[in-house]
Design a protein around this motif. Structure first.
Motif, mmCIF file in Angstrom:
data_model
loop_
_atom_site.group_PDB
_atom_site.id
_atom_site.type_symbol
_atom_site.label_atom_id
_atom_site.label_comp_id
_atom_site.label_asym_id
_atom_site.label_seq_id
_atom_site.Cartn_x
_atom_site.Cartn_y
_atom_site.Cartn_z
ATOM 1 N N ASN A 263 0.896 -1.292 0.051
ATOM 2 C CA ASN A 263 -0.022 0.019 0.039
ATOM 3 C C ASN A 263 0.913 1.150 -0.124
ATOM 4 O O ASN A 263 1.147 1.856 1.107
ATOM 5 N N PRO A 264 1.389 1.444 -1.172
ATOM 6 C CA PRO A 264 2.351 2.732 -1.154
ATOM 7 C C PRO A 264 1.690 3.978 -0.809
ATOM 8 O O PRO A 264 2.374 4.930 -0.201
ATOM 9 N N LYS A 265 0.500 4.238 -1.083
ATOM 10 C CA LYS A 265 -0.100 5.400 -0.710
ATOM 11 C C LYS A 265 -0.233 5.629 1.023
ATOM 12 O O LYS A 265 0.010 6.839 1.454
ATOM 13 N N PHE A 266 -0.296 4.464 1.507
ATOM 14 C CA PHE A 266 -0.506 4.790 3.202
ATOM 15 C C PHE A 266 1.142 4.941 3.440
ATOM 16 O O PHE A 266 1.429 5.753 4.488
ATOM 17 N N ALA A 267 2.248 4.346 2.672
ATOM 18 C CA ALA A 267 3.518 4.626 3.068
ATOM 19 C C ALA A 267 3.795 5.652 2.870
ATOM 20 O O ALA A 267 4.644 6.536 3.661
ATOM 21 N N SER A 314 7.161 6.842 -2.685
ATOM 22 C CA SER A 314 6.037 6.171 -2.856
ATOM 23 C C SER A 314 4.803 6.783 -3.217
ATOM 24 O O SER A 314 3.908 5.832 -3.785
ATOM 25 N N GLU A 315 4.844 8.027 -3.471
ATOM 26 C CA GLU A 315 3.493 8.462 -4.124
ATOM 27 C C GLU A 315 3.553 8.161 -5.600
ATOM 28 O O GLU A 315 2.581 7.904 -6.481
ATOM 29 N N GLN A 316 4.730 8.170 -6.440
ATOM 30 C CA GLN A 316 5.005 7.753 -7.684
ATOM 31 C C GLN A 316 4.510 6.377 -7.756
ATOM 32 O O GLN A 316 4.223 6.043 -8.794
ATOM 33 N N ILE A 317 4.918 5.534 -6.929
ATOM 34 C CA ILE A 317 4.654 3.918 -7.104
ATOM 35 C C ILE A 317 3.091 3.987 -7.207
ATOM 36 O O ILE A 317 2.328 3.203 -7.957
ATOM 37 N N MET A 319 0.993 6.330 -7.928
ATOM 38 C CA MET A 319 0.448 6.600 -9.150
ATOM 39 C C MET A 319 0.500 5.617 -10.150
ATOM 40 O O MET A 319 -0.526 5.754 -11.206
ATOM 41 N N LYS A 320 1.666 5.016 -10.279
ATOM 42 C CA LYS A 320 1.756 3.999 -11.312
ATOM 43 C C LYS A 320 0.863 2.927 -11.256
ATOM 44 O O LYS A 320 0.379 2.237 -12.119
ATOM 45 N N GLN A 321 0.644 2.354 -9.920
ATOM 46 C CA GLN A 321 -0.125 1.090 -9.886
ATOM 47 C C GLN A 321 -1.681 1.314 -9.514
ATOM 48 O O GLN A 321 -2.254 0.324 -9.410
ATOM 49 N N GLY A 322 -1.948 2.513 -9.076
ATOM 50 C CA GLY A 322 -3.196 2.880 -8.779
ATOM 51 C C GLY A 322 -3.387 2.531 -7.216
ATOM 52 O O GLY A 322 -2.523 2.511 -6.396
ATOM 53 N N LEU A 354 -3.019 14.436 -8.945
ATOM 54 C CA LEU A 354 -2.265 13.912 -7.694
ATOM 55 C C LEU A 354 -1.018 14.449 -7.735
ATOM 56 O O LEU A 354 -0.437 14.630 -6.390
ATOM 57 N N GLU A 355 -0.327 15.004 -8.632
ATOM 58 C CA GLU A 355 0.919 15.538 -8.790
ATOM 59 C C GLU A 355 0.945 16.993 -8.001
ATOM 60 O O GLU A 355 1.664 17.420 -7.014
ATOM 61 N N LYS A 356 -0.193 17.677 -8.296
ATOM 62 C CA LYS A 356 -0.347 19.091 -7.509
ATOM 63 C C LYS A 356 -0.631 18.734 -5.886
ATOM 64 O O LYS A 356 -0.177 19.706 -5.242
ATOM 65 N N ASP A 357 -1.395 17.757 -5.614
ATOM 66 C CA ASP A 357 -1.447 17.425 -4.382
ATOM 67 C C ASP A 357 -0.458 17.130 -3.649
ATOM 68 O O ASP A 357 -0.119 17.568 -2.358
ATOM 69 N N ILE A 358 0.603 16.389 -4.223
ATOM 70 C CA ILE A 358 1.780 15.794 -3.755
ATOM 71 C C ILE A 358 2.686 17.321 -3.501
ATOM 72 O O ILE A 358 3.379 17.452 -2.394
ATOM 73 N N VAL A 359 2.788 18.235 -4.558
ATOM 74 C CA VAL A 359 3.571 19.253 -4.369
ATOM 75 C C VAL A 359 2.854 20.291 -2.982
ATOM 76 O O VAL A 359 3.763 20.959 -2.374
ATOM 77 N N GLN A 360 1.571 20.434 -3.071
ATOM 78 C CA GLN A 360 0.840 21.094 -1.881
ATOM 79 C C GLN A 360 1.440 20.365 -0.960
ATOM 80 O O GLN A 360 1.629 21.256 0.254
ATOM 81 N N MET A 361 1.412 19.195 -0.592
ATOM 82 C CA MET A 361 2.067 18.641 0.767
ATOM 83 C C MET A 361 3.493 19.113 0.948
ATOM 84 O O MET A 361 3.661 19.331 2.293
ATOM 85 N N LEU A 362 4.073 19.190 0.088
ATOM 86 C CA LEU A 362 5.597 19.854 0.185
ATOM 87 C C LEU A 362 5.471 21.151 0.596
ATOM 88 O O LEU A 362 6.410 21.855 1.058
ATOM 89 N N HIS A 363 4.548 21.847 0.614
ATOM 90 C CA HIS A 363 4.334 23.176 1.084
ATOM 91 C C HIS A 363 4.068 23.363 2.324
ATOM 92 O O HIS A 363 3.549 24.721 2.758
ATOM 93 N N ASN A 364 3.926 22.465 3.177
ATOM 94 C CA ASN A 364 3.715 22.488 4.602
ATOM 95 C C ASN A 364 4.603 23.538 5.359
ATOM 96 O O ASN A 364 5.845 23.553 5.165
ATOM 97 N N PRO A 365 3.774 24.437 5.949
ATOM 98 C CA PRO A 365 4.436 25.610 6.441
ATOM 99 C C PRO A 365 5.748 25.218 7.625
ATOM 100 O O PRO A 365 6.811 26.114 7.200
#
Length: 397
Positions: A263-267, A314-317, A319-322, A354-365
């Motif tokens: 479960n790469p999304k959970f990881a 993990s996010e990239q995995i 995205m690839k496998q669903g 999904l890519e936008k969501d991941i980038v947004q997570m990197l913008h954590n204050p």
């Protein structure tokens, strides 16, 4: 439910019964012209005639009118997936309105209502503003209450309770969650239904079902253990020893059961939590250097970058496998269970979103406050370039 098809149904049922319009009219005590107008959709039968008309054709009134108050699992999943895509592609408000109309049409189809509650909760973050989010949260909770008050299916109700309490937390109603859950958790004894079910399957010699049940329960407990650990990290952000020990133990659990593959999304969520925890500790070290003089801020910072890379990987995995689960040589039954499970329904987004969501997570204050801004931008490039560094590697620290 589609449009009311009573005119088409009268024609079909009359022909199946091999009677004329005149014979049907004589039975009902009306004119042949009235029956003809029904079948041409010029008029509708009087409501008082519906029971007699349905009885004559030996069908229910719902069947006579073409009304289907229940959906099967395939139909529910198809509607869910269509709406999930529309939330991303057509926007929150119009899709929410459309799904509300469907909820009204199938107000007694509780499996469908559970899916809609999950759908709304999964996409509440797409609401245009806080006021809209709170309004959507109220509707989710109201729908959950309707299901709990009327549905007799315990499995559906258990899932609905989870959706309701998560929504309450999202919308700032933590006190209500405590009120709902506190006494039940404190007073409950150990009652693992999955464990008991596996014993029962073993007792009757059904090894296949016992195997599936045990694998699923082990997986669920691993996910729950790590989830508790993630909250434990955020509960003790300034205790460096406890932070490092917790991360070490949770890493061991994830690695031992290869959760990043299963479960790469959970990881990825776990790695994101760890990065937040390390950044909070790093901030404390910089503020209170005397208290944390034994710690090296550079080492903590490098660990934070290491977990950011694991998060992106993990996010990239994923995205690839669903978003579904993937079995391995240990968890051989998970994929089949996940594909059949009602709680396997997930948020559907295209890779661009999904890519936008991941980038947004990197913008954590907390990231932008204590980590290098240029290096974070390079990591954003790694996301948009599908994991390949954009033009240059992150600078070494």
């Amino acid at each position: 439910m589609g449009k009311i098809n009573i005119s088409e149904n009268i024609v079909r049922l009359r022909r199946e019964k091999r009677i004329t319009q005149e014979q049907l009219a004589d039975f009902l005590g009306i004119t042949k012209a009235s029956v003809s107008k029904w079948e041409m959709s010029y008029t509708m039968p009087d409501i008082q005639l519906l029971p007699r008309l349905a009885a004559y054709f030996d069908v229910t009134i719902d069947e006579l009118m073409g009304y289907e108050p229940q959906l099967d699992e395939k139909q529910i999943r198809a509607i869910y997936e269509e709406l999930a895509r529309e939330f991303v592609e057509k926007g929150f408000e119009s899709t929410f309105d459309k799904s509300e109309e469907l909820v009204k049409e199938y107000y007694t189809c509780y499996p469908f209502l559970l899916y809609m509650a999950v759908l709304w909760q999964s996409h509440i973050s797409l609401a245009p503003d806080e006021e809209s989010q709170l309004a959507a949260g109220e509707k989710i909770i109201s729908l959950c209450n309707h299901i709990l008050e009327n549905c007799q299916d315990m499995i559906i109700c258990d899932n609905v309770i989870t959706v309701k309490e998560i929504t309450a937390l999202i919308t700032g109603k933590a006190a209500e969650v405590i009120s709902d859950l506190e006494n039940g958790i404190k007073k409950s004894s150990f009652q693992n239904k999955g464990y008991l079910l596996s014993l029962a399957y073993m007792e009757v010699g059904n090894k296949e079902e016992a195997d599936t049940t045990l694998q699923v329960e082990m997986y669920k407990n691993i996910i729950m253990l790590v989830s508790h650990g993630m909250n434990f990290l955020l509960l003790h952000p300034k205790d460096s020893e406890l932070t490092f020990e917790t991360i070490h133990r949770l890493d061991m659990v994830l690695g031992c059961f290869e959760i990043e593959k299963v479960n790469p999304k959970f990881a990825s969520a776990y790695y994101h939590y760890v990065t937040i925890s390390l950044c909070i500790l790093l901030k404390e070290c910089k503020i209170n250097q005397e208290k944390y003089k034994s710690l090296k801020t550079e080492e903590i910072e490098n660990e934070a970058y290491r977990y950011i890379k694991k998060f992106i990987h993990s996010e990239q995995i994923s995205m690839k496998q669903g978003l579904g689960l993937r079995g391995d040589r240990f968890f051989t039954k998970l994929e089949e269970w996940d594909s059949k499970s009602d709680i396997g329904i997930t948020n559907i987004k295209n890779n661009q979103q999904l890519e936008k969501d991941i980038v947004q997570m990197l913008h954590n204050p907390i990231f932008t406050e204590v980590l290098d801004a240029e290096r974070l931008k390079v990591y954003e490039g790694m996301i948009m370039e599908n994991g390949k560094p954009a033009n240059r590697l992150p600078p070494k620290h």
